[in-house]
Each structure stands twice: as C-alpha cells, then as structure tokens.
Design a protein around this motif. Structure first.
Motif, PDB file in Angstrom:
ATOM      1  N   GLY A  32       0.779  -1.163   0.059  1.00  0.00           N
ATOM      2  CA  GLY A  32       0.020  -0.084  -0.035  1.00  0.00           C
ATOM      3  C   GLY A  32       0.849   1.325   0.117  1.00  0.00           C
ATOM      4  O   GLY A  32       0.613   2.131  -0.679  1.00  0.00           O
ATOM      5  N   GLU A  33       2.200   1.269   0.697  1.00  0.00           N
ATOM      6  CA  GLU A  33       2.743   2.409   0.702  1.00  0.00           C
ATOM      7  C   GLU A  33       3.365   2.680  -0.527  1.00  0.00           C
ATOM      8  O   GLU A  33       3.655   3.567  -0.896  1.00  0.00           O
ATOM      9  CB  GLU A  33       3.886   2.212   1.904  1.00  0.00           C
ATOM     10  CG  GLU A  33       3.429   2.317   3.244  1.00  0.00           C
ATOM     11  CD  GLU A  33       4.326   1.693   4.424  1.00  0.00           C
ATOM     12  OE1 GLU A  33       5.522   1.294   3.970  1.00  0.00           O
ATOM     13  OE2 GLU A  33       4.049   1.876   5.427  1.00  0.00           O
ATOM     14  N   ALA A  35       2.321   1.604  -3.446  1.00  0.00           N
ATOM     15  CA  ALA A  35       1.292   2.222  -4.382  1.00  0.00           C
ATOM     16  C   ALA A  35       0.970   3.559  -3.969  1.00  0.00           C
ATOM     17  O   ALA A  35       0.925   4.309  -4.986  1.00  0.00           O
ATOM     18  CB  ALA A  35      -0.061   1.418  -4.134  1.00  0.00           C
ATOM     19  N   ARG A  36       0.794   3.991  -3.037  1.00  0.00           N
ATOM     20  CA  ARG A  36       0.620   5.400  -2.777  1.00  0.00           C
ATOM     21  C   ARG A  36       1.610   6.575  -2.996  1.00  0.00           C
ATOM     22  O   ARG A  36       1.576   7.459  -3.551  1.00  0.00           O
ATOM     23  CB  ARG A  36       0.342   5.655  -1.209  1.00  0.00           C
ATOM     24  CG  ARG A  36      -1.141   5.246  -0.662  1.00  0.00           C
ATOM     25  CD  ARG A  36      -1.125   5.732   1.010  1.00  0.00           C
ATOM     26  NE  ARG A  36      -0.672   5.229   1.686  1.00  0.00           N
ATOM     27  CZ  ARG A  36      -0.654   3.914   2.272  1.00  0.00           C
ATOM     28  NH1 ARG A  36      -1.898   3.000   1.752  1.00  0.00           N
ATOM     29  NH2 ARG A  36       0.039   3.258   3.219  1.00  0.00           N
ATOM     30  N   GLN A  37       2.846   6.074  -2.871  1.00  0.00           N
ATOM     31  CA  GLN A  37       4.188   6.686  -3.583  1.00  0.00           C
ATOM     32  C   GLN A  37       4.144   6.834  -4.940  1.00  0.00           C
ATOM     33  O   GLN A  37       4.951   7.374  -5.556  1.00  0.00           O
ATOM     34  CB  GLN A  37       5.342   6.097  -2.969  1.00  0.00           C
ATOM     35  CG  GLN A  37       5.414   6.245  -1.264  1.00  0.00           C
ATOM     36  CD  GLN A  37       6.520   5.368  -0.847  1.00  0.00           C
ATOM     37  OE1 GLN A  37       7.530   5.017  -1.436  1.00  0.00           O
ATOM     38  NE2 GLN A  37       6.784   5.437   0.537  1.00  0.00           N
ATOM     39  N   GLY A  38       3.311   5.941  -5.568  1.00  0.00           N
ATOM     40  CA  GLY A  38       3.416   5.810  -6.987  1.00  0.00           C
ATOM     41  C   GLY A  38       4.544   5.012  -7.704  1.00  0.00           C
ATOM     42  O   GLY A  38       4.693   4.860  -8.799  1.00  0.00           O
ATOM     43  N   THR A  41       2.054   0.647 -10.117  1.00  0.00           N
ATOM     44  CA  THR A  41       0.776   0.687 -10.714  1.00  0.00           C
ATOM     45  C   THR A  41      -0.243   0.117 -10.102  1.00  0.00           C
ATOM     46  O   THR A  41      -0.215  -0.921  -9.183  1.00  0.00           O
ATOM     47  CB  THR A  41       1.024   0.385 -12.244  1.00  0.00           C
ATOM     48  OG1 THR A  41       0.975  -1.136 -12.335  1.00  0.00           O
ATOM     49  CG2 THR A  41       2.163   0.957 -12.953  1.00  0.00           C
ATOM     50  N   PRO A  42      -1.498   0.404 -10.472  1.00  0.00           N
ATOM     51  CA  PRO A  42      -2.790  -0.093  -9.890  1.00  0.00           C
ATOM     52  C   PRO A  42      -2.598  -1.697 -10.179  1.00  0.00           C
ATOM     53  O   PRO A  42      -2.889  -2.568  -9.253  1.00  0.00           O
ATOM     54  CB  PRO A  42      -3.931   0.412 -10.351  1.00  0.00           C
ATOM     55  CG  PRO A  42      -3.385   1.836 -10.543  1.00  0.00           C
ATOM     56  CD  PRO A  42      -1.951   1.676 -11.067  1.00  0.00           C
ATOM     57  N   PHE A  45       0.030  -3.501  -8.164  1.00  0.00           N
ATOM     58  CA  PHE A  45      -0.459  -3.535  -6.684  1.00  0.00           C
ATOM     59  C   PHE A  45      -1.251  -4.672  -6.625  1.00  0.00           C
ATOM     60  O   PHE A  45      -1.363  -5.600  -5.521  1.00  0.00           O
ATOM     61  CB  PHE A  45      -1.150  -2.227  -6.301  1.00  0.00           C
ATOM     62  CG  PHE A  45      -1.814  -2.481  -4.897  1.00  0.00           C
ATOM     63  CD1 PHE A  45      -0.988  -2.515  -3.727  1.00  0.00           C
ATOM     64  CD2 PHE A  45      -3.079  -2.752  -4.887  1.00  0.00           C
ATOM     65  CE1 PHE A  45      -1.690  -2.500  -2.655  1.00  0.00           C
ATOM     66  CE2 PHE A  45      -3.630  -2.676  -3.702  1.00  0.00           C
ATOM     67  CZ  PHE A  45      -2.987  -2.602  -2.383  1.00  0.00           C
ATOM     68  N   LYS A  49      -0.831  -8.163  -4.482  1.00  0.00           N
ATOM     69  CA  LYS A  49      -1.809  -8.457  -3.327  1.00  0.00           C
ATOM     70  C   LYS A  49      -2.435  -9.811  -3.417  1.00  0.00           C
ATOM     71  O   LYS A  49      -2.412 -10.619  -2.679  1.00  0.00           O
ATOM     72  CB  LYS A  49      -2.807  -7.163  -3.345  1.00  0.00           C
ATOM     73  CG  LYS A  49      -3.828  -7.431  -2.234  1.00  0.00           C
ATOM     74  CD  LYS A  49      -4.850  -6.391  -2.394  1.00  0.00           C
ATOM     75  CE  LYS A  49      -6.118  -6.722  -1.820  1.00  0.00           C
ATOM     76  NZ  LYS A  49      -7.249  -5.829  -1.872  1.00  0.00           N
TER      77      LYS A  49
END
Length: 55
Positions: A32-33, A35-38, A41-42, A45, A49
């Motif tokens: 998650g960290e 992904a939030r930092q870019g 990519t979705p 992620f 996951k």
C-alpha cells in the motif's frame, strides 16, 4: 492470468519482532505504501496483493 511471482517486501535487514520475515499483513502494508508513493501501478499492486493472499 499468468503465474504471479510472490516477493517478500522488506528492506534489507528488516525483521519482525520475532526475528523472522515480515508477515503477510506487514507486506500488504508495504504494498500500500509503495502504491501510494506511485512506485507500483494499480495493476502491479493488484497482482502482488493477489499473490500474497493466494488468490
């Protein structure tokens, strides 16, 4: 969907309180960290996951 390689997400030398590898929940937090930092990519992620959760 093709096979997904499972990667343990930890910084070098990072250990849990018990001295082992990070737990699945720790690795999900790390994903998650990232992904939030870019840095993921979705799609990356979601794939990572799913690999961690075995789905």
């Amino acid at each position: 969907m093709g096979p997904v390689e499972c990667v343990v997400l930890a910084f070098p030398g990072e250990r849990t309180a018990s001295g082992g590898a990070p737990s699945v929940s720790d690795q999900l937090v790390r994903l998650g960290e990232l992904a939030r930092q870019g840095l993921l990519t979705p799609e990356e992620f979601a794939a990572a996951k799913a690999g961690l959760l075995g789905i």
